[in-house]
Design an enzyme around this catalytic site. Structure first.
Site, PDB file in Angstrom:
ATOM      1  N   LYS A 291       0.833  -1.207   0.000  1.00 47.63           N
ATOM      2  CA  LYS A 291       0.000   0.000   0.000  1.00 47.63           C
ATOM      3  C   LYS A 291       0.866   1.254   0.000  1.00 47.63           C
ATOM      4  O   LYS A 291       0.654   2.159  -0.806  1.00 47.63           O
ATOM      5  CB  LYS A 291      -0.908  -0.039   1.236  1.00 47.63           C
ATOM      6  CG  LYS A 291      -2.021   0.959   1.210  1.00 47.63           C
ATOM      7  CD  LYS A 291      -2.766   0.930   2.535  1.00 47.63           C
ATOM      8  CE  LYS A 291      -4.160   1.451   2.399  1.00 47.63           C
ATOM      9  NZ  LYS A 291      -5.161   0.458   2.059  1.00 47.63           N
TER      10      LYS A 291
ATOM     11  N   ARG B  33      -3.525   2.760   8.626  1.00 47.14           N
ATOM     12  CA  ARG B  33      -3.830   1.476   7.979  1.00 47.14           C
ATOM     13  C   ARG B  33      -2.582   0.616   7.873  1.00 47.14           C
ATOM     14  O   ARG B  33      -1.487   1.113   7.697  1.00 47.14           O
ATOM     15  CB  ARG B  33      -4.346   1.703   6.556  1.00 47.14           C
ATOM     16  CG  ARG B  33      -5.659   2.427   6.454  1.00 47.14           C
ATOM     17  CD  ARG B  33      -6.038   2.543   4.987  1.00 47.14           C
ATOM     18  NE  ARG B  33      -7.392   2.978   4.792  1.00 47.14           N
ATOM     19  CZ  ARG B  33      -7.754   4.242   4.630  1.00 47.14           C
ATOM     20  NH1 ARG B  33      -6.852   5.197   4.656  1.00 47.14           N
ATOM     21  NH2 ARG B  33      -9.021   4.556   4.451  1.00 47.14           N
TER      22      ARG B  33
ATOM     23  N   GLY C  88      -8.288  -7.418   4.432  1.00 45.38           N
ATOM     24  CA  GLY C  88      -9.081  -7.444   5.658  1.00 45.38           C
ATOM     25  C   GLY C  88      -8.446  -8.191   6.818  1.00 45.38           C
ATOM     26  O   GLY C  88      -9.068  -8.367   7.851  1.00 45.38           O
TER      27      GLY C  88
ATOM     28  N   MET D 121      -5.705  -7.382   8.541  1.00 42.28           N
ATOM     29  CA  MET D 121      -5.127  -6.565   9.600  1.00 42.28           C
ATOM     30  C   MET D 121      -6.003  -5.346   9.840  1.00 42.28           C
ATOM     31  O   MET D 121      -7.060  -5.215   9.251  1.00 42.28           O
ATOM     32  CB  MET D 121      -3.703  -6.211   9.245  1.00 42.28           C
ATOM     33  CG  MET D 121      -2.796  -7.399   9.411  1.00 42.28           C
ATOM     34  SD  MET D 121      -1.109  -7.001   9.031  1.00 42.28           S
ATOM     35  CE  MET D 121      -1.220  -6.611   7.333  1.00 42.28           C
TER      36      MET D 121
ATOM     37  N   ARG E 109      -3.496  -1.298  -6.201  1.00 45.17           N
ATOM     38  CA  ARG E 109      -2.701  -2.520  -6.036  1.00 45.17           C
ATOM     39  C   ARG E 109      -3.093  -3.468  -7.159  1.00 45.17           C
ATOM     40  O   ARG E 109      -4.147  -3.302  -7.774  1.00 45.17           O
ATOM     41  CB  ARG E 109      -2.956  -3.168  -4.684  1.00 45.17           C
ATOM     42  CG  ARG E 109      -4.396  -3.591  -4.512  1.00 45.17           C
ATOM     43  CD  ARG E 109      -4.634  -4.210  -3.146  1.00 45.17           C
ATOM     44  NE  ARG E 109      -6.072  -4.371  -2.944  1.00 45.17           N
ATOM     45  CZ  ARG E 109      -6.642  -4.667  -1.810  1.00 45.17           C
ATOM     46  NH1 ARG E 109      -5.921  -4.808  -0.733  1.00 45.17           N
ATOM     47  NH2 ARG E 109      -7.939  -4.821  -1.711  1.00 45.17           N
TER      48      ARG E 109
ATOM     49  N   HIS F 242     -15.792  -8.803   1.214  1.00 44.20           N
ATOM     50  CA  HIS F 242     -14.718  -9.696   1.672  1.00 44.20           C
ATOM     51  C   HIS F 242     -14.823 -11.078   1.029  1.00 44.20           C
ATOM     52  O   HIS F 242     -13.854 -11.623   0.499  1.00 44.20           O
ATOM     53  CB  HIS F 242     -14.800  -9.803   3.200  1.00 44.20           C
ATOM     54  CG  HIS F 242     -13.812 -10.766   3.758  1.00 44.20           C
ATOM     55  ND1 HIS F 242     -14.153 -12.041   4.115  1.00 44.20           N
ATOM     56  CD2 HIS F 242     -12.479 -10.651   3.958  1.00 44.20           C
ATOM     57  CE1 HIS F 242     -13.071 -12.662   4.551  1.00 44.20           C
ATOM     58  NE2 HIS F 242     -12.053 -11.838   4.472  1.00 44.20           N
TER      59      HIS F 242
ATOM     60  N   SER G 251      12.943 -43.161 -18.396  1.00 41.41           N
ATOM     61  CA  SER G 251      11.746 -42.464 -17.929  1.00 41.41           C
ATOM     62  C   SER G 251      11.643 -42.732 -16.437  1.00 41.41           C
ATOM     63  O   SER G 251      11.544 -43.889 -16.011  1.00 41.41           O
ATOM     64  CB  SER G 251      10.511 -42.965 -18.663  1.00 41.41           C
ATOM     65  OG  SER G 251       9.387 -42.278 -18.175  1.00 41.41           O
TER      66      SER G 251
ATOM     67  N   CYS H 180       7.440 -40.080 -15.789  1.00 40.83           N
ATOM     68  CA  CYS H 180       6.068 -40.491 -16.069  1.00 40.83           C
ATOM     69  C   CYS H 180       5.294 -40.846 -14.805  1.00 40.83           C
ATOM     70  O   CYS H 180       4.171 -41.306 -14.868  1.00 40.83           O
ATOM     71  CB  CYS H 180       6.030 -41.617 -17.086  1.00 40.83           C
ATOM     72  SG  CYS H 180       6.834 -43.113 -16.491  1.00 40.83           S
TER      73      CYS H 180
ATOM     74  N   TYR I  96      11.462 -34.117 -21.102  1.00 39.89           N
ATOM     75  CA  TYR I  96      10.006 -33.960 -21.087  1.00 39.89           C
ATOM     76  C   TYR I  96       9.416 -34.454 -19.775  1.00 39.89           C
ATOM     77  O   TYR I  96      10.075 -35.174 -19.013  1.00 39.89           O
ATOM     78  CB  TYR I  96       9.363 -34.714 -22.264  1.00 39.89           C
ATOM     79  CG  TYR I  96       9.478 -36.215 -22.156  1.00 39.89           C
ATOM     80  CD1 TYR I  96       8.528 -36.951 -21.446  1.00 39.89           C
ATOM     81  CD2 TYR I  96      10.537 -36.900 -22.741  1.00 39.89           C
ATOM     82  CE1 TYR I  96       8.644 -38.323 -21.313  1.00 39.89           C
ATOM     83  CE2 TYR I  96      10.653 -38.266 -22.618  1.00 39.89           C
ATOM     84  CZ  TYR I  96       9.701 -38.979 -21.898  1.00 39.89           C
ATOM     85  OH  TYR I  96       9.818 -40.325 -21.763  1.00 39.89           O
TER      86      TYR I  96
END
Ligand code: PEP
Ligand code: MG
Length: 917
Positions: free
Chosen positions: A29, A99, A108, A110, A366, A484, A797, A864, A884
């Site tokens: 903030k 704040r 919400g 804090m 924000r 909220h 694999s 796999c 992969y």
């Protein structure tokens, strides 16, 4: 003398000490307020007390550094100068807000205290100044409510009895005052009502908390600052941090700012908005506002807010005036700010603003939380607008958000015929069905018992987060899209409907009534969180459309960025086709034994049993010959579906006993159709019994003892490939030998492969037949001797299901008895069968790759096991230098995204020449 440490960062009147990239020090903030000031946006002046003060505070027995007081005093003086008012001045008082603001947004979680500086001495001045006694008394009652709750109760560690917190007690006094005055809304209370109420509030505070409400502005300010720091360690904040994985040591900053008022009359307002639509991602300014209100009124969902503009009015808000219509002179500059923020931050912003007597003030910006749908759309559209690169776009959508798009919705057909219980706002995406519960604790308890629940509340508050997290869906009777419940659900991508006003929730009685019906705890409801509809009963759900064009474009961007290949584990031509639509680049594991389960498997299963029950090699060979055409047809179907892409076909790895019927009836049936005695079947079944089948006669061991079984499969693979080639298709089979622990096993099977290959080439008159031969690495010994294994294997694999089982010594089928305790007591950080254990199993993989490639530098390496679809494990696979990953077809898009995200993250390391880890 060394310069004193800077604990306070000022912002206001076009100049700020901080910047957007200083979130660690100033919190999100504070850093963004500074940035808006630097962008010359109208922000009430103020200052940020850094997160370092929070850390100091906790490290020094809840004391502030001694320099702080002087720095705060100086900053207040600068605010006073800009505002032309003085803090505590009876004639023209400056009021302040206080704040919290951590690095990551914790909506919400804090505390906030507004209207600091209202006292017996300043109230008359404020009344004279504003000519609005109603406003001043309303501001004072809000101060008392917030301050007594936040500073005098919570921060002081007072633990009130259930429903006896000071805020609840004051709310009850307020309800009483409303009843007495015949007032419906808070705004119907007169100045006199409010003044009298403030008197009662102060008496109540003294009675309940044993202390008078402070009447000194400086005491109020320091009380509030301390309380915000204290709230970092409040119950709610701690549990939110645990859920979100935010470290405790980050600390919060505190922002102190000149108050501006949205509740000074009908020319004042307050609102919350998003630079783009957070639910759909549409590039349209979207928000909600309320006249004559303070920010908390919008967020708390106490009044249903109005839409910001005409274009974004919905069915439910059609009749309400938008800001665009009601205050065009303010709306216009607000749009200009929106445009500037959207292009400056190059991401959707969530903003708060206040209009005080027609003057616009920005209170916050924000990065906004969004649904998966919105995240995808914004990432793709911003990439198209060239606001962001494809690498940034790829990083903007989390695997969980992508999952939302790939996951369930209510079955639209069932939805058409379903009974609507209520309508509300579409606050969280997708569809879900669950049984009704009315408290957060019940949501947690029922979910732990395995019951999906819908948490139904009048409105939610931060105390409910754990229940909200547990619930399958969230439903509230009150609140708007920025309430909220909506904010939290959207952030988590959870199905949620808010503001379903027709619902009468009675949490005490555990019932909810609507339209003449009363539902009780445990009753089923279904929610469509994308449209905001609540239905009676449990509706079926369906999986979403993988051909969504935005998704296709986004995943194409992922494909450009990633290095890791993505294949699927698929066992049938049908699964292979699905895998291809999800973008699989091959099949990393075809478990051949799966053709003996499910649809159309009766005949092959019978023949397999015949083979298993054979007593002599000749009998077995005969059974294999009968089985051969089935196996070939199945493999051919899959190779054809994957035309041009590699398919790794694993030789049979069945737990043999599973294929012999156990019940007498079934054994008799089998004996009959095989023309042998029941006794024979029984004897064979007993002979096949193993004490530990997972480590028994399986995988390659079967192929070594019954070479005719391997031979039949190898022939099926190679003939299928030869036939397809003759049909003009490109079959790329890879024969994979399972559960090996020594290179000699591989060599044994390779001899068979060589022999069959020669025969097939001759039969089809071929000069060349391309395919690979490789092995699974599932046993620690195989990983440790990978240098030898690679002498015979062209690819590895990693079968991390078995590798995890054998590395830990945990039976993969029996972890239920202890894993929950291990996780709860943090003996293990995660279930190693879900997320790869990098410390142990990962080490075996690294060693395996390193030693394997030392022998055969071009060794192809994949995974796999189930981990091939887990984002953190995929990151590991990239860093370990695999070629992969292979996962279930539905996880393929997640794997494509995860592979791209780690490639973006790893780019700086790559650039520095570190290459493969
Ligand atoms: C493995 O062990 O990781 C594997 C993929 O094989 P299966 O799960 O079939 O044992
Ligand atoms: Mg295995």
């Amino acid at each position: 003398m060394a310069k004193a440490k800077k604990y306070v960062y000022f912002f206001g009147a076009g100049k700020a000490d901080g910047r957007a990239d200083m979130k660690e020090l100033l919190g999100g903030k504070g850093a963004n307020l500074a940035e808006m000031v630097n962008l010359k946006m109208p922000v009430p002046p103020g200052f940020t007390i850094t997160t370092e003060v929070c850390t100091y505070y906790y490290a020094h027995g809840r004391k502030f550094p001694k320099e702080l007081e002087g720095q705060v005093r100086a900053a207040v003086a600068r605010v006073e100068k800009i505002m032309g008012k003085k803090f505590g001045d009876p004639a023209d008082p400056l009021l302040l807000s206080c704040r919290s603001g951590a690095r990551a947004s914790m909506p919400g979680m804090m505390e906030t205290v507004l209207n600091i500086g209202l006292t017996g001495a300043t109230i008359p001045g404020m009344i004279a100044l504003t000519g609005n006694p109603r406003f001043v008394w309303d501001a004072y009652r809000r101060l008392i409510m917030m301050y007594s709750d936040v500073v005098m109760e919570k921060a002081a560690g007072v633990e009130p009895a259930e429903d006896m917190g000071i805020r609840r007690q004051l709310e009850r006094l307020m309800d009483q005052a409303k009843r007495q005055a015949g007032a419906k809304a808070d705004t119907d209370l007169s100045a006199e009502d409010l003044q009298a109420l403030c008197g009662r509030f102060r008496d109540k505070v003294r009675e309940v908390l044993g202390k008078p409400f402070p009447d000194d502005p400086r005491e109020q300010l320091w009380g509030a600052v301390g309380a915000v720091f204290q709230s970092w360690n409040g119950k709610r904040a701690v549990s939110y941090r645990r859920i979100e994985g935010i470290p405790d040591w980050w600390g919060t900053a505190v922002n102190v700012q000149a108050m501006v008022f949205g509740n000074m009359g009908d020319d004042s307002a307050t609102g919350v908005a998003f630079t783009r639509n957070p639910a759909t991602g549409e590039n349209a300014f979207f928000g909600e506002w309320l006249t004559n209100a303070q920010g908390e009124d919008v967020v708390a969902g106490i009044r249903t807010p109005n839409p910001l503009n005409v274009a974004t009015k919905s069915e439910h808000t059609q009749h309400l005036a938008s800001l665009e219509e009601a205050m065009p002179a303010v709306y216009k500059p607000l749009v200009a700010i929106r445009n500037k923020l959207d292009s400056h931050y190059r991401d959707m912003q969530d903003i708060e603003f206040t209009i005080e007597r027609g003057v616009l003030w920005m209170l916050q910006t924000r990065t906004g939380k969004r649904t998966g749908t919105a995240a995808l759309r914004m990432a793709v559209e911003m990439m198209r607008e060239r606001l962001i690169s494809k690498e940034t776009a790829v990083a903007r959508v989390t695997p969980a958000q992508l999952d939302e798009l790939l996951h369930r919705i209510l079955d639209p057909k069932a939805e058409k015929g379903a009974t609507v219980l209520a309508k509300g706002l579409p606050a969280g995406p997708g569809g879900a069905a669950g049984r009704l519960v009315f408290t957060a604790a019940d949501a947690v308890a029922w979910t732990e018992r395995g019951e999906p629940v819908v948490l139904c509340r009048e409105e939610t508050n931060p105390e409910d987060v754990e229940g909200m997290r547990a619930a399958a869906a969230i439903l509230t009777a009150r609140g708007g899209m920025t309430s909220h419940a909506a904010l939290v659900a959207r952030g988590w991508g959870k199905c949620c409907v808010v503001g379903a006003g027709a619902l009468h929730v009675d949490a005490q009685a555990r019932t909810v009534a609507a339209g003449g019906r009363t539902l009780r705890e445990g009753d089923w409801v279904s929610l469509n969180g994308s449209r905001g509809v609540v239905y009676l009963d449990r509706l079926p759900t369906v999986d979403p459309d993988p051909e969504n064009p935005l998704l296709v474009e986004f995943l194409a961007a992922c494909d450009k960025v990633r290095r890791l290949g993505v294949r699927a584990n698929a066992d049938s031509p049908k699964d292979a086709a699905v895998a291809r639509t999800f973008g699989a680049e091959g099949i990393g594991l075809l478990r051949t034994e799966h053709m003996f389960y499910g649809e159309g498997s009766d005949q092959p299963l019978f023949l397999l049993r015949k083979m298993i029950l054979s007593k002599t090699p000749a009998e077995r060979r005969a059974a294999c010959a009968e089985l051969f055409p089935h196996v070939k047809a199945d493999i051919k179907g899959t190779l054809a579906a994957m035309d041009g892409l590699p398919v790794t076909i694993r030789l049979l790895d069945p737990p043999l006993h599973e294929f012999v019927p156990q019940s007498e009836e079934k054994q008799r049936e089998l004996a009959q159709s095989l023309g042998i005695g029941l006794g024979d079947v029984r004897k064979r079944a007993e002979a096949l019994h193993e004490s530990n089948p997972m480590m028994g006669h399986r995988g390659v061991r079967l192929g070594v003892t019954y070479p005719e079984v391997s031979e039949m499969q190898i022939r099926a693979v190679l003939e299928a490939a030869a036939e397809l080639r003759a049909e003009g298709k490109k079959a790329l089979p890879e024969i994979m030998i399972p559960v090996t622990c020594t290179v000699e096993e591989l060599k044994d099977q390779q001899a068979l492969i060589g022999k069959v290959k020669a025969e097939v080439m001759q039969k089809f008159n071929l000069r060349k037949l391309d395919f690979l031969v490789g092995t699974m690495i599932e046993i620690p010994r195989a990983a440790l001797t990978a240098g030898r294994m690679a002498e015979a294997a062209e690819f590895f694999s990693f079968g991390t299901n078995d590798l995890t089982q054998m590395c830990f010594g945990f039976s993969r089928d029996d972890i239920g008895a202890f894993m929950p305790d291990y996780l709860a007591r943090k003996v293990l950080p995660a279930d190693p069968f879900q997320s790869l254990d990098q410390e142990g199993v990962g080490e075996l993989i690294k060693v395996g790759i390193e030693r394997g490639r030392a022998t055969r530098p071009k060794l192809k390496v994949g995974i796999c096991g189930e981990h091939g679809g887990d984002p953190a494990s995929i990151h590991f696979c990239h860093l370990a230098g695999m070629d992969y990953v292979s996962c279930s077809p539905f996880r393929v898009p997640i794997a494509r995204l995860s592979a791209a995200q780690i490639a973006v993250k790893d780019a700086p390391r790559k650039k520095a020449g570190k290459g493969r880890a």
